[in-house]
Design a protein around this motif. Structure first.
Motif, PDB file in Angstrom:
ATOM      1  N   TRP A  18     -15.580  43.042   7.813  1.00  0.00           N
ATOM      2  CA  TRP A  18     -14.483  43.992   7.667  1.00  0.00           C
ATOM      3  C   TRP A  18     -15.062  45.401   7.559  1.00  0.00           C
ATOM      4  O   TRP A  18     -16.028  45.620   6.832  1.00  0.00           O
ATOM      5  CB  TRP A  18     -13.675  43.694   6.406  1.00  0.00           C
ATOM      6  N   THR A  19     -14.465  46.339   8.275  1.00  0.00           N
ATOM      7  CA  THR A  19     -14.960  47.710   8.294  1.00  0.00           C
ATOM      8  C   THR A  19     -13.828  48.687   8.025  1.00  0.00           C
ATOM      9  O   THR A  19     -12.762  48.597   8.650  1.00  0.00           O
ATOM     10  CB  THR A  19     -15.575  48.044   9.669  1.00  0.00           C
ATOM     11  N   PRO A  20     -14.018  49.628   7.092  1.00  0.00           N
ATOM     12  CA  PRO A  20     -13.009  50.654   6.863  1.00  0.00           C
ATOM     13  C   PRO A  20     -13.183  51.818   7.828  1.00  0.00           C
ATOM     14  O   PRO A  20     -14.310  52.134   8.240  1.00  0.00           O
ATOM     15  CB  PRO A  20     -13.294  51.104   5.424  1.00  0.00           C
ATOM     16  N   TYR A  21     -12.082  52.464   8.184  1.00  0.00           N
ATOM     17  CA  TYR A  21     -12.117  53.653   9.035  1.00  0.00           C
ATOM     18  C   TYR A  21     -11.545  54.830   8.265  1.00  0.00           C
ATOM     19  O   TYR A  21     -10.596  54.686   7.500  1.00  0.00           O
ATOM     20  CB  TYR A  21     -11.307  53.423  10.319  1.00  0.00           C
ATOM     21  N   PHE A  22     -12.138  56.015   8.508  1.00  0.00           N
ATOM     22  CA  PHE A  22     -11.739  57.232   7.821  1.00  0.00           C
ATOM     23  C   PHE A  22     -11.251  58.255   8.842  1.00  0.00           C
ATOM     24  O   PHE A  22     -11.828  58.386   9.926  1.00  0.00           O
ATOM     25  CB  PHE A  22     -12.916  57.811   7.029  1.00  0.00           C
ATOM     26  N   ALA A  23     -10.210  58.981   8.482  1.00  0.00           N
ATOM     27  CA  ALA A  23      -9.628  59.980   9.379  1.00  0.00           C
ATOM     28  C   ALA A  23     -10.508  61.217   9.457  1.00  0.00           C
ATOM     29  O   ALA A  23     -11.030  61.684   8.439  1.00  0.00           O
ATOM     30  CB  ALA A  23      -8.238  60.365   8.875  1.00  0.00           C
ATOM     31  N   VAL A  24     -10.690  61.741  10.672  1.00  0.00           N
ATOM     32  CA  VAL A  24     -11.487  62.954  10.865  1.00  0.00           C
ATOM     33  C   VAL A  24     -10.773  63.897  11.823  1.00  0.00           C
ATOM     34  O   VAL A  24      -9.937  63.479  12.625  1.00  0.00           O
ATOM     35  CB  VAL A  24     -12.899  62.637  11.412  1.00  0.00           C
ATOM     36  N   ASP A  25     -11.127  65.172  11.742  1.00  0.00           N
ATOM     37  CA  ASP A  25     -10.596  66.170  12.662  1.00  0.00           C
ATOM     38  C   ASP A  25     -11.182  65.987  14.055  1.00  0.00           C
ATOM     39  O   ASP A  25     -10.487  66.089  15.060  1.00  0.00           O
ATOM     40  CB  ASP A  25     -10.930  67.573  12.161  1.00  0.00           C
ATOM     41  N   SER A  26     -12.495  65.745  14.101  1.00  0.00           N
ATOM     42  CA  SER A  26     -13.206  65.610  15.372  1.00  0.00           C
ATOM     43  C   SER A  26     -14.235  64.496  15.248  1.00  0.00           C
ATOM     44  O   SER A  26     -15.144  64.572  14.415  1.00  0.00           O
ATOM     45  CB  SER A  26     -13.911  66.924  15.731  1.00  0.00           C
ATOM     46  N   ALA A  27     -14.095  63.460  16.064  1.00  0.00           N
ATOM     47  CA  ALA A  27     -15.049  62.352  16.035  1.00  0.00           C
ATOM     48  C   ALA A  27     -16.438  62.834  16.443  1.00  0.00           C
ATOM     49  O   ALA A  27     -17.442  62.425  15.842  1.00  0.00           O
ATOM     50  CB  ALA A  27     -14.574  61.241  16.967  1.00  0.00           C
ATOM     51  N   ASP A  28     -16.514  63.710  17.419  1.00  0.00           N
ATOM     52  CA  ASP A  28     -17.818  64.213  17.867  1.00  0.00           C
ATOM     53  C   ASP A  28     -18.532  64.962  16.746  1.00  0.00           C
ATOM     54  O   ASP A  28     -19.725  64.761  16.506  1.00  0.00           O
ATOM     55  CB  ASP A  28     -17.648  65.144  19.073  1.00  0.00           C
ATOM     56  N   HIS A  49      -5.570  64.457  11.592  1.00  0.00           N
ATOM     57  CA  HIS A  49      -5.810  65.828  11.132  1.00  0.00           C
ATOM     58  C   HIS A  49      -5.077  66.129   9.828  1.00  0.00           C
ATOM     59  O   HIS A  49      -5.460  67.027   9.090  1.00  0.00           O
ATOM     60  CB  HIS A  49      -5.378  66.830  12.206  1.00  0.00           C
ATOM     61  N   ALA A  50      -4.011  65.354   9.538  1.00  0.00           N
ATOM     62  CA  ALA A  50      -3.214  65.610   8.335  1.00  0.00           C
ATOM     63  C   ALA A  50      -3.813  64.974   7.088  1.00  0.00           C
ATOM     64  O   ALA A  50      -3.411  65.315   5.974  1.00  0.00           O
ATOM     65  CB  ALA A  50      -1.791  65.093   8.529  1.00  0.00           C
ATOM     66  N   VAL A  51      -4.762  64.052   7.264  1.00  0.00           N
ATOM     67  CA  VAL A  51      -5.339  63.346   6.106  1.00  0.00           C
ATOM     68  C   VAL A  51      -6.860  63.236   6.265  1.00  0.00           C
ATOM     69  O   VAL A  51      -7.454  62.175   6.102  1.00  0.00           O
ATOM     70  CB  VAL A  51      -4.707  61.948   5.925  1.00  0.00           C
ATOM     71  N   VAL A  52      -7.492  64.327   6.588  1.00  0.00           N
ATOM     72  CA  VAL A  52      -8.930  64.331   6.884  1.00  0.00           C
ATOM     73  C   VAL A  52      -9.727  63.731   5.726  1.00  0.00           C
ATOM     74  O   VAL A  52      -9.541  64.090   4.568  1.00  0.00           O
ATOM     75  CB  VAL A  52      -9.411  65.766   7.173  1.00  0.00           C
ATOM     76  N   GLY A  53     -10.614  62.793   6.066  1.00  0.00           N
ATOM     77  CA  GLY A  53     -11.503  62.178   5.089  1.00  0.00           C
ATOM     78  C   GLY A  53     -10.942  60.973   4.384  1.00  0.00           C
ATOM     79  O   GLY A  53     -11.658  60.272   3.671  1.00  0.00           O
ATOM     80  N   ALA A  54      -9.655  60.691   4.573  1.00  0.00           N
ATOM     81  CA  ALA A  54      -9.022  59.582   3.864  1.00  0.00           C
ATOM     82  C   ALA A  54      -9.211  58.265   4.608  1.00  0.00           C
ATOM     83  O   ALA A  54      -9.272  58.240   5.836  1.00  0.00           O
ATOM     84  CB  ALA A  54      -7.533  59.858   3.697  1.00  0.00           C
ATOM     85  N   PRO A  55      -9.285  57.141   3.880  1.00  0.00           N
ATOM     86  CA  PRO A  55      -9.262  55.844   4.556  1.00  0.00           C
ATOM     87  C   PRO A  55      -7.942  55.704   5.298  1.00  0.00           C
ATOM     88  O   PRO A  55      -6.881  55.992   4.740  1.00  0.00           O
ATOM     89  CB  PRO A  55      -9.341  54.834   3.392  1.00  0.00           C
ATOM     90  N   CYS A  56      -7.993  55.277   6.561  1.00  0.00           N
ATOM     91  CA  CYS A  56      -6.756  55.217   7.338  1.00  0.00           C
ATOM     92  C   CYS A  56      -6.561  53.899   8.066  1.00  0.00           C
ATOM     93  O   CYS A  56      -5.513  53.676   8.666  1.00  0.00           O
ATOM     94  CB  CYS A  56      -6.702  56.375   8.333  1.00  0.00           C
ATOM     95  N   TRP A  57      -7.549  52.995   8.019  1.00  0.00           N
ATOM     96  CA  TRP A  57      -7.429  51.723   8.746  1.00  0.00           C
ATOM     97  C   TRP A  57      -8.542  50.797   8.306  1.00  0.00           C
ATOM     98  O   TRP A  57      -9.570  51.260   7.790  1.00  0.00           O
ATOM     99  CB  TRP A  57      -7.506  51.972  10.249  1.00  0.00           C
ATOM    100  N   VAL A  58      -8.358  49.496   8.479  1.00  0.00           N
ATOM    101  CA  VAL A  58      -9.429  48.518   8.293  1.00  0.00           C
ATOM    102  C   VAL A  58      -9.393  47.579   9.485  1.00  0.00           C
ATOM    103  O   VAL A  58      -8.320  47.271  10.028  1.00  0.00           O
ATOM    104  CB  VAL A  58      -9.292  47.727   6.977  1.00  0.00           C
TER     105      VAL A  58
END
Length: 265
Positions: free
Chosen positions: A81-91, A15-24
């Motif tokens: 390899w897949t990047p993951y992005f931070a979101v507030d709500s996955a749903d 929730h603190a970095v919504v929309g940012a790449p956060c993992w691979v």
């Protein structure tokens, strides 16, 4: 205080970095072969993860930087390899993606301490989303991974619209991604630092998967030539055009990634 304790105190929520790449994360076939290859090429160490069986966390100098899941055959998924992005709500992010013409391959499903989903954009490029506690503090991960992302897609500006709406870029959300235009590319920044680029030119129907729309994960390294030599010695391949500044590699399973000189970042 030991290094792991320091890292735990730095852990924050998506929730603190919504929309940012956060993992691979790498979807692999053979766990041991993947670990041997990336240990030799990138110097990573591996530990078991609590998320699920067949899953390991890669560490660089004690910092968790990437995941490897040996589920490609079991789940009939591509090795990649897949990047993951931070979101507030996955749903809600999944719903926004579907409303805008994207597709959902997996999830959202629970992976304590969070929830994840695997999606594809309108042109077929695969990406993930993550809601919940990040594996390491975001700034810690960005410094240690260090992963840079580039989306090769049909139309960079159309793709930026899709991802911007799905991942809530350029909003008032805390730590949200800033979207800038640089010639024929879309440049994504966080706190002024470039974290990803979107580049036009990929062809949806191309027989070569490296030409079709896809996210490319770049890892910064001290010595590109040494990485290339290690990759070749451990069953990997090198794409044409490799230099001492940057090289596109494939691991023994065929997953593609880029190593780039840390000095050029």
């Amino acid at each position: 205080m030991n290094r792991d304790a320091t890292l735990r105190s730095d852990v924050i929520s998506s929730h603190a970095v919504v929309g940012a790449p956060c993992w691979v994360s790498l979807t692999a076939r053979d766990q041991q072969a993947a670990e041997d290859f990336y240990r030799a090429v990138l110097g990573w160490r591996f530990r078991e993860a609590r998320l699920m069986d067949r899953f390991r966390i890669a560490y660089a100098e004690g910092v968790p930087v990437a995941g490897i899941a040996a589920v490609a055959s079991m789940w009939q998924m591509a090795v990649a390899w897949t990047p993951y992005f931070a979101v507030d709500s996955a749903d809600e992010a999944v719903a926004r993606g579907q409303e805008r013409g994207g597709t959902t391959a997996v999830g959202p499903i629970g992976f304590p301490p969070g929830r994840a989903a695997l999606l594809a954009d309108r042109d077929g490029a695969v990406f993930g989303i993550w809601e919940g506690q990040l594996v390491a503090g975001w700034e810690t991960w960005r410094r240690a991974a260090p992963a840079f992302l580039r989306l090769h897609t049909r139309n960079a500006f159309d793709a930026a619209m899709f991802y911007g709406e799905v991942l809530e870029w350029a909003t008032s959300e805390p730590g949200c991604i800033e979207v800038h235009y640089d010639g024929d590319e879309v440049v994504l920044r966080s706190d002024g630092d470039v974290v990803a680029r979107i580049h036009s030119g990929a062809v949806e129907a191309a027989p070569d998967p490296t030409v079709r729309p896809h996210w490319q994960v770049h890892f910064a390294v001290d010595d590109v030539d040494a990485c290339v030599s290690a990759a070749l010695a451990h069953g990997g391949r090198v794409q044409e055009g490799a230099s001492s500044q940057e090289a596109v590699l494939r691991d023994p399973d065929g997953a593609q990634f880029t190593v780039a000189s840390r000095k050029e970042r």
